[in-house]
Design a protein around this motif. Structure first.
Motif, PDB file in Angstrom:
ATOM      1  N   ARG A 112      -0.708   8.386  29.960  1.00 52.27           N
ATOM      2  CA  ARG A 112       0.224   9.326  30.571  1.00 52.27           C
ATOM      3  C   ARG A 112       0.874  10.193  29.489  1.00 52.27           C
ATOM      4  NH1 ARG A 112       3.029   4.618  33.631  1.00 52.27           N
ATOM      5  NH2 ARG A 112       4.891   5.923  33.447  1.00 52.27           N
TER       6      ARG A 112
ATOM      7  N   VAL B 163       6.238  15.479  37.781  1.00 53.24           N
ATOM      8  CA  VAL B 163       6.452  14.118  37.267  1.00 53.24           C
ATOM      9  C   VAL B 163       7.454  13.446  38.182  1.00 53.24           C
ATOM     10  CG1 VAL B 163       7.202  12.717  35.335  1.00 53.24           C
ATOM     11  CG2 VAL B 163       6.020  14.880  34.904  1.00 53.24           C
TER      12      VAL B 163
ATOM     13  N   SER C 209      -0.700  17.211  40.432  1.00 53.63           N
ATOM     14  CA  SER C 209      -0.010  15.944  40.664  1.00 53.63           C
ATOM     15  C   SER C 209       0.023  15.637  42.159  1.00 53.63           C
ATOM     16  CB  SER C 209       1.420  16.014  40.113  1.00 53.63           C
ATOM     17  OG  SER C 209       2.187  14.899  40.516  1.00 53.63           O
TER      18      SER C 209
END
Length: 500
Positions: free
Chosen positions: A34, A76, A199
């Motif tokens: 990550r 995120v 994402s």
């Protein structure tokens, strides 16, 4: 000299502690591949350290984060991205408190809004412990929804010391408005597909599909927040055009940014921000009745129409038509929630507490895995900040909320009355337009909670005050300079002629 070294020592100490924490915490994500989270985390820590060391970094970074709020939360998905605004604001306030303790700089406490803001905050804290409160975790989120942006007034007032500081703030708002507006137009035309590849957090945007297309959200949490940002930024840019000195390129960019904001507003499909724009824009034009401003507004409108027809023609027609925006729709959207809040306040004069679930959002699952329930007597969304104040805070809290808003409007109007030059009056009128627009927008939504509308509201309030202060200082310096020249002329005239 010792006093000067202490802030630096404090910052270095905090940096060292944060660095150790990062080194420990980052090990797991690095091993899991990550890397993006680590890079963003390091950048975030650097910004926080900068905010601890500088009010300028704290305020300007907070404005930027507020404009990128929705994108960051979805890119995120973590408590850090959720609370980025809170962390930056607290870092800036920590620096302000340090300045107060070491240098005695507490000038922001003289603002007229400080007393009502302080009393209102205490009352909201007390409402966390209302008998109807079912979860103190939800109550904490509810408290945050009422007071999150109040600290911006302190940061803005302490930071702004000169005309250059004001120009930097509006330059940043202009750049952010340009970027997010253009991206919103692009998003309206291509959809959210490119975000899903970045994402899984962007799957939240699925709810904003609109027929065969989408309602643009740009980098915000939803179309409403995007619309608010565009309408308030347009008012800010128009108001700042006459204030900027000697920078024709910036004046042109301000006009272009205002036009693109109008197009971005249309792509969001948000109706309440459009009405807020009308109210705020009319306030600006009524206060500053100058041909230059009127001409600039016409240019903005023409540019907006050209871009709208080219890149977002369907957006305006689909949402801003007599069926979607008319007298009965406006009255039902504003008076309906207000009546709902009034009925609740009559049943429970002290309110049902701030733990109604408003302000929890997507962050609840990040903070706790437990099932948090809102009591049926306290639950139920009231889609009006005035109605929500009546329901959550009761009659005393509603009165305090109105007192706070009234003091803010009065403070800005008094600053406008103090200003004498066309540039200062135009800028302050733009700030009043932002304030009045937000106050009107509160009738149908939480404009003081969402980013960046809440931040822009309190920032506009203190910019208005500081703009008038700076103009008075400049005028006093000019008078002193003229007096010095007159004294020198008198002394030269009284001096005896030289003997040849």
């Amino acid at each position: 000299m010792r006093r000067r070294r202490l802030p630096g020592a404090m910052v270095l100490g905090i940096a060292g502690i944060v660095g150790i924490v990062i080194a420990v915490v980052a090990t797991g994500p690095v091993l899991q591949g990550r890397a993006l989270e680590i890079i963003l985390g390091l950048v975030g820590v650097g910004v926080i350290i900068g905010a601890l060391a500088s009010l300028e970094v704290a305020l300007l970074a907070l404005i930027a984060v507020a404009f990128m709020d929705g994108f960051a939360k979805s890119l995120v998905v973590s408590p850090a991205s959720l609370l980025a605004k809170d962390i930056l604001l607290m870092a800036g306030l920590a620096h302000w408190m340090w300045m107060g303790l070491t240098e005695g700089k507490w000038s922001a406490l003289r603002l007229p809004i400080i007393l009502p803001a302080f009393v209102f905050t205490l009352y909201c804290i007390a409402e966390m412990f209302n008998t109807e409160t079912g979860s103190y975790l939800v109550a904490l989120a509810g408290l945050r929804s009422w007071i999150i942006w109040l600290g911006v007034a302190i940061l803005g007032y302490e930071y702004i010391q000169s005309r250059a500081h004001i120009e930097r703030i509006f330059f940043l708002i202009m750049v952010l408005a340009l970027g997010t507006g253009i991206y919103g137009i692009y998003q309206y035309n291509v959809g959210f597909g490119h975000l899903y590849a970045l994402s899984d957090g962007f799957s939240y945007f699925n709810r904003f599909s609109w027929g065969e297309g989408v309602r643009a959200v740009s980098t915000f949490v939803g179309p409403g927040s995007f619309g608010d940002a565009m309408s308030l930024s347009a008012i800010a840019c128009i108001g700042a055009v006459m204030y900027v000195r000697g920078k024709q390129w910036m004046k042109i960019l301000l006009v272009v940014a205002a036009a693109l904001c109008l197009v971005g507003l249309a792509t969001s499909g948000s109706r309440a921000p459009l009405l807020g724009l009308v109210v705020g824009g009319l306030s600006l034009l009524v206060l500053v009745r100058r041909p230059q401003l009127l001409f600039g507004s016409i240019v903005v409108g023409v540019l907006a129409v050209v871009v709208l027809n080219t890149y977002a023609g369907r957006a305006f027609e689909a949402r801003y038509n007599p069926k979607m925006v008319n007298y009965w729709v406006i009255m039902s959207r504003s008076l309906g929630p207000l009546r709902q809040g009034m009925r609740s306040a009559l049943e429970r004069p002290l309110g049902v507490g701030v733990a109604t679930g408003v302000g929890v959002g997507r962050g609840l699952g990040m903070v706790t895995s437990e099932s948090v329930q809102v009591r049926s007597t306290a639950g139920g969304m009231v889609e009006s900040e005035y109605g929500r104040a009546l329901r959550e805070l009761g009659l005393p809290g509603f009165a305090l909320f109105i007192w706070l808003l009234y003091t803010t409007v009065k403070m800005a109007l008094m600053s406008f009355a103090r200003a004498q030059t066309a540039g200062a009056r135009s800028l302050i009128a733009g700030c009043i337009g932002i304030i009045v627009s937000t106050v009107a927008r509160l009738a149908v939504g939480s404009a003081l909670y969402m980013a960046p509308s809440g931040l822009l509201f309190w920032l506009a309030a203190v910019v208005a005050v500081r703009c008038a202060d700076i103009e008075e200082d400049e005028r006093a310096e000019l008078y002193e300079h003229v007096e010095r020249l007159e004294r020198r002329a008198e002394q030269a005239a009284e001096a005896p002629a030289s003997v040849t």
